[in-house]
Scaffold this active site. Structure first.
Site, PDB file in Angstrom:
ATOM      1  N   CYS A 256     -28.275 -18.237 -19.247  1.00 28.51           N
ATOM      2  CA  CYS A 256     -27.326 -19.221 -18.722  1.00 28.51           C
ATOM      3  C   CYS A 256     -26.410 -18.589 -17.664  1.00 28.51           C
ATOM      4  CB  CYS A 256     -26.544 -19.865 -19.860  1.00 28.51           C
ATOM      5  SG  CYS A 256     -25.692 -21.389 -19.359  1.00 28.51           S
TER       6      CYS A 256
ATOM      7  N   GLU B  44     -31.209 -18.688 -27.623  1.00 23.66           N
ATOM      8  CA  GLU B  44     -30.596 -18.278 -28.891  1.00 23.66           C
ATOM      9  C   GLU B  44     -29.882 -19.422 -29.612  1.00 23.66           C
ATOM     10  OE1 GLU B  44     -27.002 -17.902 -26.154  1.00 23.66           O
ATOM     11  OE2 GLU B  44     -29.172 -18.192 -26.062  1.00 23.66           O
TER      12      GLU B  44
ATOM     13  N   HIS C  19     -30.529 -21.769 -23.179  1.00 19.89           N
ATOM     14  CA  HIS C  19     -30.049 -20.831 -24.197  1.00 19.89           C
ATOM     15  C   HIS C  19     -31.115 -20.663 -25.284  1.00 19.89           C
ATOM     16  CE1 HIS C  19     -25.708 -20.036 -23.433  1.00 19.89           C
ATOM     17  NE2 HIS C  19     -25.765 -21.169 -22.750  1.00 19.89           N
TER      18      HIS C  19
END
Length: 235
Positions: free
Chosen positions: A95, A186, A184
């Site tokens: 990001c 994660e 993202h």
């Protein structure tokens, strides 16, 4: 060693329950990396940036800051990213980290004229991604979670674009062994819903379908596998 370069903080209500970005990254990668971890907050003036050869790889986190601010710590980190990329070190920018990497290497980051991209989105791989060692095991289209306002409008010279989304023409790219992903990998469904709840006021004000976004927020296993592959490749 894998080193996380911290560039921002998670939303407080989410961090209270699930911790900060580095924790999410480590949890997502899991057993794919069995070596040590380290974290450096690059925003701190006293922080010493690592020797690019001191770790197997580097992961640059997201942030609520904007690369367009050109803050001193951003410029300092961009210089480090140029050096590490020139030395062909493995880097994964997430990001804001994706945007910082692009800007560092000669790209251009702006506020996305297409608007905010937030929620569980569909990522579409470019044809060339099938030959890339980090992306080739992914399907041609997969879900990922995202939350950002800025975008890489122009990629660095010589960069290979790897993916797009409905609102972002440069959702992933590579220069040597340095990768940037605008989404993202994660962030799972629970974290995404936490962000959507925290950002409800601005989402509604911008005319976006907040309730629908909450309902469709989901885990994104293919995006997580990208991070696992990164960790495995640098072992």
């Amino acid at each position: 060693m894998l080193i996380v370069l911290r560039t921002g903080d998670a939303i407080p209500t989410v961090a209270l329950k699930r911790g900060e970005f580095a924790r999410w990254i480590q949890d997502s990668i899991g057993e794919a990396w069995d070596g040590p971890w380290s974290e450096i907050d690059v925003r701190e003036a006293s922080a010493k940036l690592p020797d690019p050869g001191a770790a197997a790889g580097f992961i640059v986190t997201g942030s609520s800051a904007s690369v367009t601010e050109r803050a001193p710590w951003m410029l300092r980190t961009e210089g480090w990213l140029r050096e590490a990329t020139a030395l062909d070190r493995p880097i994964l920018g997430i990001c804001f980290g994706h945007q910082l990497l692009a800007q560092a290497l000669g790209g251009n980051v702006v506020k996305n004229p297409r608007g905010r991209e937030i929620g569980t989105i569909k990522v579409h791989l470019d044809d060339g991604a099938v030959h890339d060692h980090l992306f080739r095991e992914l399907p041609s289209a997969f879900h990922a979670n995202a939350t950002h306002v800025d975008t890489v409008a122009d990629l660095p010279k010589g960069a290979e674009r790897l993916a797009t989304t409905a609102l972002d023409k440069n959702a992933a790219f590579r220069v040597r062994r340095a990768y940037g992903v605008q989404f993202h990998p994660e962030i799972d469904g629970e974290l995404m819903r936490g962000y959507l709840h925290a950002r409800k006021e601005v989402i509604v004000a911008e005319g976006l379908p907040h309730d629908e976004m909450i309902q469709t927020a989901q885990d994104a296993p293919h995006a997580i596998n990208l991070m696992k592959t990164f960790a495995k490749k640098v072992r």
